[in-house]
Scaffold this motif. Structure first.
Motif, mmCIF file in Angstrom:
data_model
loop_
_atom_site.group_PDB
_atom_site.id
_atom_site.type_symbol
_atom_site.label_atom_id
_atom_site.label_comp_id
_atom_site.label_asym_id
_atom_site.label_seq_id
_atom_site.Cartn_x
_atom_site.Cartn_y
_atom_site.Cartn_z
ATOM 1 N N VAL A 153 -47.764 28.637 -9.100
ATOM 2 C CA VAL A 153 -46.374 29.102 -9.052
ATOM 3 C C VAL A 153 -45.483 28.004 -8.475
ATOM 4 O O VAL A 153 -44.413 27.704 -9.016
ATOM 5 C CB VAL A 153 -46.254 30.408 -8.236
ATOM 6 N N LEU A 162 -50.578 32.426 -15.883
ATOM 7 C CA LEU A 162 -51.609 32.983 -15.014
ATOM 8 C C LEU A 162 -52.151 34.276 -15.597
ATOM 9 O O LEU A 162 -51.417 35.021 -16.249
ATOM 10 C CB LEU A 162 -51.030 33.279 -13.616
ATOM 11 N N GLU A 193 -53.322 30.588 -7.295
ATOM 12 C CA GLU A 193 -52.176 31.121 -8.024
ATOM 13 C C GLU A 193 -50.869 30.678 -7.372
ATOM 14 O O GLU A 193 -49.919 30.320 -8.076
ATOM 15 C CB GLU A 193 -52.249 32.638 -8.098
ATOM 16 N N TYR A 203 -46.380 36.770 -15.039
ATOM 17 C CA TYR A 203 -47.660 36.058 -15.023
ATOM 18 C C TYR A 203 -47.847 35.255 -16.308
ATOM 19 O O TYR A 203 -48.314 34.118 -16.272
ATOM 20 C CB TYR A 203 -48.819 37.029 -14.817
ATOM 21 N N LYS A 254 -44.444 42.652 -14.430
ATOM 22 C CA LYS A 254 -45.290 41.702 -13.733
ATOM 23 C C LYS A 254 -46.098 40.891 -14.751
ATOM 24 O O LYS A 254 -46.298 39.689 -14.578
ATOM 25 C CB LYS A 254 -46.215 42.450 -12.775
ATOM 26 N N GLU A 255 -46.529 41.551 -15.829
ATOM 27 C CA GLU A 255 -47.303 40.872 -16.858
ATOM 28 C C GLU A 255 -46.497 39.741 -17.492
ATOM 29 O O GLU A 255 -47.024 38.672 -17.781
ATOM 30 C CB GLU A 255 -47.772 41.869 -17.926
ATOM 31 N N SER A 304 -59.936 35.364 -15.300
ATOM 32 C CA SER A 304 -59.278 34.071 -15.505
ATOM 33 C C SER A 304 -60.188 33.054 -16.123
ATOM 34 O O SER A 304 -61.344 33.232 -16.279
ATOM 35 C CB SER A 304 -58.763 33.535 -14.184
ATOM 36 N N THR A 306 -53.057 38.121 -15.399
ATOM 37 C CA THR A 306 -52.534 39.206 -14.579
ATOM 38 C C THR A 306 -53.620 39.668 -13.624
ATOM 39 O O THR A 306 -54.804 39.538 -13.924
ATOM 40 C CB THR A 306 -52.022 40.390 -15.430
#
Length: 99
Positions: free
Chosen positions: A62, A92, A58, A87, A83-84, A99, A94
């Protein structure tokens, strides 16, 4: 070495052995509750290693997104409501999401 999934009742009856095998032999065991519900028993050390690898992956995504933004190749929001949203903008899953 992959083995066939164990049914939940069979896994319950062998739990001590399965835990020892996971901890000392680093051998995962797949346990099935139904044809669609499965879980894997692994050692805590192996679990921590998987989490560490996921964080590194991750972080790489980023860093790539930030570099692409700096080169003008990618648009990104500058503030996020959650935060969601962050992401999602980075493409990405959450935390806790598969994933």
């Amino acid at each position: 070495m992959a083995t066939d999934p164990l049914g939940i009742a069979e896994a319950r009856s062998q739990l001590g052995t399965l835990v020892a095998r996971a901890v000392h032999g680093h051998q995962p065991t797949t346990i099935r509750r139904s044809t669609t519900e499965r879980a894997v028993l692994i050692s805590e050390a192996d679990y921590e290693e998987l989490l560490r690898a996921r964080r590194e992956l991750e972080a790489g995504h980023v860093a790539e997104a930030i570099t692409a933004h700096a080169r003008g190749e990618r648009e990104m929001m500058m503030t996020y409501d959650s935060k969601e949203a962050l992401y999602a903008d980075l493409g990405l899953p959450t935390p806790g999401e598969r994933s």
